[in-house]
Design a protein around this motif. Structure first.
Motif, short mmCIF file in Angstrom:
data_model
loop_
_atom_site.label_atom_id
_atom_site.label_comp_id
_atom_site.label_asym_id
_atom_site.label_seq_id
_atom_site.Cartn_x
_atom_site.Cartn_y
_atom_site.Cartn_z
N ILE A 186 0.87 -1.18 0.00
CA ILE A 186 0.00 0.00 0.00
C ILE A 186 0.91 1.22 0.00
O ILE A 186 1.40 1.65 1.04
CB ILE A 186 -0.95 0.00 1.22
CG1 ILE A 186 -1.74 -1.30 1.31
CG2 ILE A 186 -1.87 1.22 1.17
CD1 ILE A 186 -2.65 -1.60 0.13
N VAL A 187 1.17 1.74 -1.19
CA VAL A 187 2.07 2.88 -1.36
C VAL A 187 1.40 3.93 -2.25
O VAL A 187 0.53 3.61 -3.06
CB VAL A 187 3.44 2.47 -1.94
CG1 VAL A 187 4.17 1.53 -1.00
CG2 VAL A 187 3.28 1.82 -3.31
N VAL A 188 1.85 5.17 -2.09
CA VAL A 188 1.35 6.27 -2.91
C VAL A 188 2.53 7.06 -3.46
O VAL A 188 3.64 6.98 -2.94
CB VAL A 188 0.42 7.22 -2.12
CG1 VAL A 188 -0.85 6.51 -1.70
CG2 VAL A 188 1.14 7.82 -0.92
N GLU A 189 2.25 7.82 -4.50
CA GLU A 189 3.28 8.68 -5.09
C GLU A 189 3.24 10.09 -4.52
O GLU A 189 4.15 10.87 -4.75
CB GLU A 189 3.13 8.71 -6.61
CG GLU A 189 3.45 7.36 -7.23
CD GLU A 189 3.42 7.40 -8.75
OE1 GLU A 189 3.54 8.49 -9.33
OE2 GLU A 189 3.28 6.32 -9.34
N SER A 190 2.16 10.40 -3.77
CA SER A 190 2.06 11.73 -3.17
C SER A 190 1.04 11.74 -2.05
O SER A 190 0.10 10.93 -2.03
CB SER A 190 1.67 12.78 -4.21
OG SER A 190 0.30 12.66 -4.52
N GLY A 191 1.21 12.70 -1.15
CA GLY A 191 0.24 12.90 -0.09
C GLY A 191 -1.06 13.47 -0.61
O GLY A 191 -2.12 13.30 0.03
N GLU A 192 -1.02 14.13 -1.76
CA GLU A 192 -2.24 14.71 -2.33
C GLU A 192 -3.27 13.62 -2.62
O GLU A 192 -4.47 13.84 -2.47
CB GLU A 192 -1.93 15.51 -3.60
CG GLU A 192 -1.24 16.83 -3.33
CD GLU A 192 0.25 16.70 -3.05
OE1 GLU A 192 0.89 15.70 -3.46
OE2 GLU A 192 0.79 17.61 -2.39
N LEU A 193 -2.82 12.46 -3.06
CA LEU A 193 -3.74 11.36 -3.33
C LEU A 193 -4.42 10.92 -2.04
O LEU A 193 -5.65 10.78 -1.99
CB LEU A 193 -3.00 10.19 -3.98
CG LEU A 193 -3.85 9.01 -4.43
CD1 LEU A 193 -4.78 9.42 -5.57
CD2 LEU A 193 -2.96 7.85 -4.85
N LEU A 194 -3.63 10.70 -0.98
CA LEU A 194 -4.20 10.31 0.31
C LEU A 194 -5.19 11.35 0.81
O LEU A 194 -6.29 11.00 1.27
CB LEU A 194 -3.09 10.14 1.36
CG LEU A 194 -2.29 8.87 1.36
CD1 LEU A 194 -1.14 8.98 2.35
CD2 LEU A 194 -3.17 7.68 1.68
N LEU A 195 -4.80 12.62 0.77
CA LEU A 195 -5.66 13.68 1.30
C LEU A 195 -6.88 13.91 0.42
O LEU A 195 -7.97 14.21 0.94
CB LEU A 195 -4.87 14.98 1.45
CG LEU A 195 -3.80 14.96 2.54
CD1 LEU A 195 -3.04 16.28 2.56
CD2 LEU A 195 -4.39 14.65 3.92
N GLY A 196 -6.74 13.72 -0.89
CA GLY A 196 -7.89 13.85 -1.77
C GLY A 196 -8.96 12.83 -1.43
O GLY A 196 -10.15 13.16 -1.32
N TYR A 197 -8.54 11.59 -1.27
CA TYR A 197 -9.49 10.54 -0.91
C TYR A 197 -10.05 10.78 0.48
O TYR A 197 -11.27 10.72 0.69
CB TYR A 197 -8.83 9.15 -1.02
CG TYR A 197 -9.70 8.02 -0.55
CD1 TYR A 197 -11.03 7.89 -0.97
CD2 TYR A 197 -9.20 7.06 0.31
CE1 TYR A 197 -11.82 6.84 -0.53
CE2 TYR A 197 -9.99 6.00 0.75
CZ TYR A 197 -11.30 5.89 0.33
OH TYR A 197 -12.09 4.86 0.77
N TYR A 198 -9.18 11.09 1.44
CA TYR A 198 -9.66 11.34 2.79
C TYR A 198 -10.70 12.47 2.80
O TYR A 198 -11.78 12.34 3.41
CB TYR A 198 -8.53 11.66 3.79
CG TYR A 198 -9.16 11.90 5.13
CD1 TYR A 198 -9.51 10.83 5.95
CD2 TYR A 198 -9.55 13.17 5.51
CE1 TYR A 198 -10.21 11.02 7.12
CE2 TYR A 198 -10.26 13.38 6.68
CZ TYR A 198 -10.59 12.31 7.48
OH TYR A 198 -11.31 12.50 8.62
N ASP A 199 -10.40 13.58 2.15
CA ASP A 199 -11.31 14.73 2.16
C ASP A 199 -12.65 14.39 1.50
O ASP A 199 -13.70 14.86 1.96
CB ASP A 199 -10.67 15.93 1.48
CG ASP A 199 -9.59 16.57 2.34
OD1 ASP A 199 -9.51 16.30 3.56
OD2 ASP A 199 -8.80 17.36 1.77
N ALA A 200 -12.63 13.59 0.45
CA ALA A 200 -13.88 13.18 -0.20
C ALA A 200 -14.72 12.32 0.75
O ALA A 200 -15.95 12.48 0.84
CB ALA A 200 -13.58 12.43 -1.50
#
Length: 169
Positions: free
Chosen positions: A96-110
């Protein structure tokens, strides 16, 4: 305060911690593990978000944001769409890896937006509705929403701890 306002406040506090933990970190830091069997910040935030998404969507009768807004495809993780992280092995956690925090925060915020919109529409009496009879005693909506808060805050706190440990290295 009304009971639903207290719940909304608690969900807002989760959001604050998630943003404090993720913002400003590189992908390397987000995906790092303090030891080979430890959870990364990425996994912890992804998991707490998946739990909130899964549980609140189920309680509200809404589709999960994960699939409804195509976050499953955007993340492109090697897990089934229904995966939330429960029962994953250390090896699975490491995938479970991401290329940026923006992806994590985008999903979390949605997910946060869907959760808080649902909370804003509730009356106090709604919290007494039984939503899961598989337990003894049966689980009410209020108990489920508090359970999500407890789980999410624990994982957000763990992610904050990992951030601190990584920054002190």
């Amino acid at each position: 305060m009304k009971a639903t306002e207290v719940l909304a406040d608690a969900y807002g506090r989760i959001r604050e911690v998630v943003h404090d933990v993720v913002e400003g970190l590189s992908a390397e830091e987000l995906n790092a593990r303090v030891d080979p069997k430890a959870n990364s910040i990425t996994w912890l935030v992804w998991h707490l978000t998946r739990v909130q998404d899964d549980h609140v969507a189920d309680a509200s009768g809404l589709e999960q944001v994960w699939t409804a807004q195509d976050w499953f495809t955007r993340f492109a993780l090697p897990v089934p769409a229904e995966a939330t992280g429960f029962g994953q092995t250390a090896a699975q956690v490491g995938k479970i890896v991401v290329e940026s925090g923006e992806l994590l925060l985008g999903y979390y915020d949605a997910v946060h937006e869907q959760s808080t919109a649902f909370l804003r529409g509730l009356a106090a009496a709604d919290l007494e509705r039984v939503i899961d009879e598989r337990w003894d005693p049966p689980v009410t909506l209020g108990v489920r929403l508090v359970s999500v808060i407890a789980d999410d805050l624990q994982h957000a706190g763990q992610a904050a701890y990992v951030r601190g440990a990584l920054q002190r290295r």
